[in-house]
Motif scaffolding. Structure first.
Motif, PDB file in Angstrom:
ATOM      1  N   ASP A   6       7.817  -5.167  19.079  1.00  7.35           N
ATOM      2  CA  ASP A   6       7.962  -4.101  20.069  1.00  7.35           C
ATOM      3  C   ASP A   6       6.925  -3.000  19.881  1.00  7.35           C
ATOM      4  OD1 ASP A   6       8.800  -3.001  17.713  1.00  7.35           O
ATOM      5  OD2 ASP A   6      10.764  -2.324  18.430  1.00  7.35           O
ATOM      6  N   GLY A   7       5.863  -3.319  19.151  1.00  6.63           N
ATOM      7  CA  GLY A   7       4.830  -2.330  18.888  1.00  6.63           C
ATOM      8  C   GLY A   7       5.031  -1.588  17.586  1.00  6.63           C
ATOM      9  N   THR A   8       6.169  -1.796  16.925  1.00  5.98           N
ATOM     10  CA  THR A   8       6.410  -1.182  15.622  1.00  5.98           C
ATOM     11  C   THR A   8       6.295  -2.241  14.537  1.00  5.98           C
ATOM     12  OG1 THR A   8       8.810  -1.548  15.631  1.00  5.98           O
ATOM     13  CG2 THR A   8       7.988   0.472  16.682  1.00  5.98           C
ATOM     14  N   TYR A   9       6.347  -1.783  13.300  1.00  2.33           N
ATOM     15  CA  TYR A   9       6.176  -2.673  12.159  1.00  2.33           C
ATOM     16  C   TYR A   9       7.249  -2.365  11.122  1.00  2.33           C
ATOM     17  CZ  TYR A   9       1.514  -3.407  14.166  1.00  2.33           C
ATOM     18  OH  TYR A   9       0.473  -3.692  15.020  1.00  2.33           O
ATOM     19  N   ALA A  10       7.649  -3.394  10.358  1.00  2.00           N
ATOM     20  CA  ALA A  10       8.603  -3.217   9.262  1.00  2.00           C
ATOM     21  C   ALA A  10       7.824  -3.161   7.954  1.00  2.00           C
ATOM     22  CB  ALA A  10       9.606  -4.364   9.236  1.00  2.00           C
ATOM     23  N   ILE A  11       7.972  -2.060   7.227  1.00  2.00           N
ATOM     24  CA  ILE A  11       7.208  -1.820   6.007  1.00  2.00           C
ATOM     25  C   ILE A  11       8.131  -1.987   4.807  1.00  2.00           C
ATOM     26  CG2 ILE A  11       5.670  -0.234   4.829  1.00  2.00           C
ATOM     27  CD1 ILE A  11       4.773  -1.034   7.680  1.00  2.00           C
ATOM     28  N   THR A  12       7.703  -2.827   3.847  1.00  2.00           N
ATOM     29  CA  THR A  12       8.524  -3.094   2.670  1.00  2.00           C
ATOM     30  C   THR A  12       7.655  -3.036   1.416  1.00  2.00           C
ATOM     31  OG1 THR A  12       9.993  -4.527   3.950  1.00  2.00           O
ATOM     32  CG2 THR A  12      10.052  -4.750   1.552  1.00  2.00           C
ATOM     33  N   GLY A  13       8.103  -2.261   0.435  1.00  2.00           N
ATOM     34  CA  GLY A  13       7.376  -2.163  -0.824  1.00  2.00           C
ATOM     35  C   GLY A  13       7.645  -0.836  -1.491  1.00  2.00           C
ATOM     36  N   GLN A  14       7.005  -0.638  -2.630  1.00  2.00           N
ATOM     37  CA  GLN A  14       7.156   0.608  -3.375  1.00  2.00           C
ATOM     38  C   GLN A  14       5.793   1.251  -3.612  1.00  2.00           C
ATOM     39  OE1 GLN A  14       9.474   0.046  -6.976  1.00  2.00           O
ATOM     40  NE2 GLN A  14      11.396   0.304  -5.842  1.00  2.00           N
ATOM     41  N   LYS A  15       5.777   2.563  -3.551  1.00  2.00           N
ATOM     42  CA  LYS A  15       4.579   3.345  -3.825  1.00  2.00           C
ATOM     43  C   LYS A  15       4.899   4.353  -4.915  1.00  2.00           C
ATOM     44  CE  LYS A  15       1.966   1.641  -0.457  1.00  2.00           C
ATOM     45  NZ  LYS A  15       0.630   0.997  -0.679  1.00  2.00           N
ATOM     46  N   ALA A  28      12.157  -0.209   2.589  1.00  2.00           N
ATOM     47  CA  ALA A  28      12.929  -1.445   2.722  1.00  2.00           C
ATOM     48  C   ALA A  28      13.011  -1.844   4.193  1.00  2.00           C
ATOM     49  CB  ALA A  28      14.332  -1.251   2.144  1.00  2.00           C
ATOM     50  N   GLY A  29      11.923  -2.384   4.704  1.00  2.00           N
ATOM     51  CA  GLY A  29      11.873  -2.712   6.128  1.00  2.00           C
ATOM     52  C   GLY A  29      11.833  -1.479   6.997  1.00  2.00           C
ATOM     53  N   ALA A  30      11.235  -0.414   6.501  1.00  2.00           N
ATOM     54  CA  ALA A  30      11.176   0.849   7.243  1.00  2.00           C
ATOM     55  C   ALA A  30      10.304   0.698   8.482  1.00  2.00           C
ATOM     56  CB  ALA A  30      10.637   1.954   6.349  1.00  2.00           C
ATOM     57  N   THR A  31      10.679   1.373   9.536  1.00  2.00           N
ATOM     58  CA  THR A  31       9.936   1.301  10.796  1.00  2.00           C
ATOM     59  C   THR A  31       8.681   2.154  10.709  1.00  2.00           C
ATOM     60  OG1 THR A  31      11.982   0.995  12.036  1.00  2.00           O
ATOM     61  CG2 THR A  31      10.046   1.702  13.280  1.00  2.00           C
ATOM     62  N   GLY A  32       7.556   1.534  11.050  1.00  2.68           N
ATOM     63  CA  GLY A  32       6.287   2.243  11.023  1.00  2.68           C
ATOM     64  C   GLY A  32       5.468   1.975  12.271  1.00  2.68           C
ATOM     65  N   TRP A  33       4.496   2.857  12.500  1.00  2.00           N
ATOM     66  CA  TRP A  33       3.598   2.741  13.648  1.00  2.00           C
ATOM     67  C   TRP A  33       2.170   2.645  13.139  1.00  2.00           C
ATOM     68  CZ3 TRP A  33       8.206   5.039  13.693  1.00  2.00           C
ATOM     69  CH2 TRP A  33       9.051   4.841  14.799  1.00  2.00           C
ATOM     70  N   LEU A  34       1.404   1.734  13.722  1.00  2.00           N
ATOM     71  CA  LEU A  34       0.036   1.493  13.281  1.00  2.00           C
ATOM     72  C   LEU A  34      -0.857   2.702  13.570  1.00  2.00           C
ATOM     73  CD1 LEU A  34      -1.935  -0.738  12.181  1.00  2.00           C
ATOM     74  CD2 LEU A  34      -2.451  -1.245  14.589  1.00  2.00           C
ATOM     75  N   ILE A  35      -1.672   3.061  12.579  1.00  2.87           N
ATOM     76  CA  ILE A  35      -2.688   4.099  12.747  1.00  2.87           C
ATOM     77  C   ILE A  35      -4.046   3.416  12.696  1.00  2.87           C
ATOM     78  CG2 ILE A  35      -3.665   6.227  11.839  1.00  2.87           C
ATOM     79  CD1 ILE A  35      -0.791   6.515  12.901  1.00  2.87           C
ATOM     80  N   GLY A  36      -4.801   3.540  13.758  1.00  2.00           N
ATOM     81  CA  GLY A  36      -6.066   2.826  13.844  1.00  2.00           C
ATOM     82  C   GLY A  36      -5.845   1.377  14.226  1.00  2.00           C
ATOM     83  N   GLU A  37      -6.711   0.495  13.729  1.00  2.00           N
ATOM     84  CA  GLU A  37      -6.615  -0.925  14.052  1.00  2.00           C
ATOM     85  C   GLU A  37      -5.993  -1.698  12.898  1.00  2.00           C
ATOM     86  OE1 GLU A  37     -10.237  -2.675  15.569  1.00  2.00           O
ATOM     87  OE2 GLU A  37     -11.027  -0.679  16.050  1.00  2.00           O
ATOM     88  N   GLU A  38      -5.398  -2.839  13.234  1.00  2.00           N
ATOM     89  CA  GLU A  38      -4.891  -3.717  12.193  1.00  2.00           C
ATOM     90  C   GLU A  38      -6.028  -4.139  11.265  1.00  2.00           C
ATOM     91  OE1 GLU A  38      -2.824  -7.031  13.851  1.00  2.00           O
ATOM     92  OE2 GLU A  38      -1.046  -5.850  14.421  1.00  2.00           O
TER      93      GLU A  38
END
Length: 566
Positions: A184-193, A269-279
């Protein structure tokens, strides 16, 4: 005495050393007149002296803490942040289209230094947000810009930068955080920083995380990394924070210093994110924020140097110990104490001038589109970052020495400067990485940008010989030696350049410092003794540093792990 914002020092440096008038002469920054700049710096100085400086000790004694998943900040930090936000200081250099002031980055750099001197742990918060604003201005979609930037400028929301992971520190390309397309134009982000500066707080409505992650079809290394906006609360179209995103603070680090700045381990943990710039091109976008932060961190070193010097000077004028040659009894009249204070002030000026010259180059590149100005800014950035933070550490240590045994006692406050500034030489790429960047990427033009700058230094020194023959000749000779060293450097293999990189960067900073002190002394003869310290006592180090640089890598690698351990 408490910290006093050195507004007159910034104004002098702008007017007589780094040439802010060039910036004000451009159409883009025509409103940055001398009168306007003085008014802005004076107002910021009052805030730093009266409101922020009293908070510095609170951050050290009462660290930020994590309670049931909520970060509780140090006493007074919320009020201090509100003073910064309501004064418009976060958006000084941001585009007026989104509510910023549109001021030159040079002015923002000076204000940020004052804020850092007053309370470095708190200053890290708006610095991260400023970097995020710039990254969004350059790379985000119009919709993201319209939604996020005004809130970041106002201070309603705060921004962070999420690069580092436990297995991927300086080697960002080794990250494991992953992103999945949601369709849907969003992304699921998973990991630790890890090591996320101001990863959360209790005074902003939302925390906006810029997170590097790799899509399933992303190439290995940095080429396959993408950048995402991942907010703590997902905002609606009007910018109102909505449901909590699938992210959180796992823990806060227990650090040597900067206790008031929460450094978080973040979990997505599968957080919703929006792309900045290009993939797959996230590093280009993140480097915009990182370059902003590199100069900002360099000026944090200068900020602590200024604060440490002021405290040491006050103490030296008050502390009576032994008989002095001048008979006053205060330790400032002992030759070695006077030497330390002179070096502290000299080095702080040099590092500040290098940082502000870098900021002026950035402004000129933006205002004129000049490739030469852009190359000048790129060349000066690693020098400003590494030398500024090295000097912050060295001056803070000298401040301890001026205090003597009392410097080792926490109650005097001198030790806090040494602890707080230590990490700046590690932040945003260690100083060794900055030096390798200088002799590597910044010399891909065959050293042309470096040679242009050194030619300017020689030209100025040549003109100055009539007024100050000894000092001017010393600067000219040093610049000529560095020109020869630069020619040698660009002809070497990468390992040999890297082995001498730190020495070369320091030598370059020494020559720049001598040049800026000479300019200052010609504009104001009362600064001549300070210039003499820089040029006669410190500048000669450049020859030893160049000799180190020319040794190459063979001797370093001859010290095998076995030999080092024996």
């Amino acid at each position: 005495m408490p910290y006093r914002a050195p507004v007159s020092e910034y104004l002098f440096t702008f007017d007589h050393v780094v040439g802010l008038d060039q910036v004000a002469a451009t159409e883009l920054f025509a409103e940055a007149t001398g009168e306007t700049v003085e008014a802005i710096l004076s107002e910021a100085g009052k805030m730093c002296t009266d409101i922020l400086a009293p908070l510095n000790r609170n951050g050290d004694l009462h660290p930020a803490r994590l309670e049931n998943g909520v970060v509780r900040t140090s006493p007074g930090f919320a009020d201090g942040f509100r003073a910064i936000a309501t004064g418009g200081w976060i958006g000084m250099a941001a585009d007026p289209e989104h509510g910023g002031m549109g001021l030159p980055f040079s002015i923002a750099t000076a204000v940020n230094e004052m804020v850092g001197s007053a309370c470095l742990a708190l200053q890290l918060n708006p610095l991260m947000t400023q970097g995020q604003i710039e990254a969004l201005e350059h790379h985000a979609s119009d919709a993201i810009k319209a939604l996020y930037i005004p809130k970041l400028i106002s201070g309603e929301w705060c921004g962070t930068m999420n690069l580092t992971e436990s297995g991927a520190g300086s080697d960002v390309g080794a990250l494991r955080t992953r992103a999945e397309r949601n369709g849907d134009g969003t992304y699921a982000i998973t990991g630790q920083k890890i090591f996320i500066t101001w990863g959360d707080n209790d005074f902003a409505q939302n925390i906006c995380h810029l997170v590097l992650a790799r899509l399933p079809d992303g190439a290995p290394g940095t080429r396959g990394i993408s950048l995402f906006m991942v907010p703590k609360f997902i905002p609606d179209a009007a910018g109102n924070p909505g449901p909590r995103n699938s992210l959180g603070v796992v823990s806060l680090e227990h650090k040597l210093g900067l206790h008031g700045s929460p450094t978080a381990l973040m979990d997505y943990a599968g957080a919703t994110g929006w792309l900045i710039g290009e993939e797959h091109k996230g590093m280009a976008a993140m480097f915009t924020m990182m370059n902003n932060a590199r100069l900002g961190v360099g000026m944090q070193g200068v900020a602590v140097a200024e604060a440490a010097f002021q405290k040491a000077l006050d103490y030296a004028q008050e502390r009576k110990q032994g008989k002095t040659p001048l008979g006053a009894g205060a330790i400032i009249d002992h030759a070695d104490v006077r030497r330390m204070l002179a070096v502290m002030k000299t080095e702080t000026f040099s590092a500040r001038a290098i940082g502000l010259a870098c900021a002026v180059a950035l402004d000129m590149a933006r205002a004129t589109g000049s490739a030469d100005w852009a190359a000048r800014a790129a060349l000066l950035t690693p020098i400003a970052k590494a030398f500024g933070t090295d000097i912050g550490n060295e001056v803070a240590q000298l401040g301890l020495q001026v205090h003597g045994g009392m410097g080792f006692i926490e109650e005097t406050g001198a030790a806090q400067f040494a602890r707080d500034v230590r990490v700046t030489s590690i932040y945003e790429g260690t100083n060794g990485i900055q030096a390798m960047d200088l002799v590597g990427r910044k010399m891909m033009d065959g050293g042309a940008a470096a040679q242009r700058l050194l030619q300017e230094i020689e030209d100025h020194a040549g003109e100055a010989r009539a007024a100050q023959p000894d000092l001017a000749s010393a600067v000219w000779n040093a610049a000529e030696a560095l020109r020869d060293a630069t020619d040698w450097l660009v002809g070497q293999e990468a390992d040999d350049r890297n082995a001498g990189a730190t020495a070369y960067l320091r030598a370059f900073a020494r020559v720049l410092g001598g040049h800026y002190h000479l300019k200052a002394a010609l504009a104001d003869l009362t600064r001549l003794p300070l210039a003499a310290v820089a040029i006669k006592r410190l500048l000669p180090e450049h020859l030893a540093l160049i000799a180190q640089m020319r040794e190459g890598a063979a001797g370093i690698y001859a010290l095998t792990p076995e030999r080092l351990a024996s």
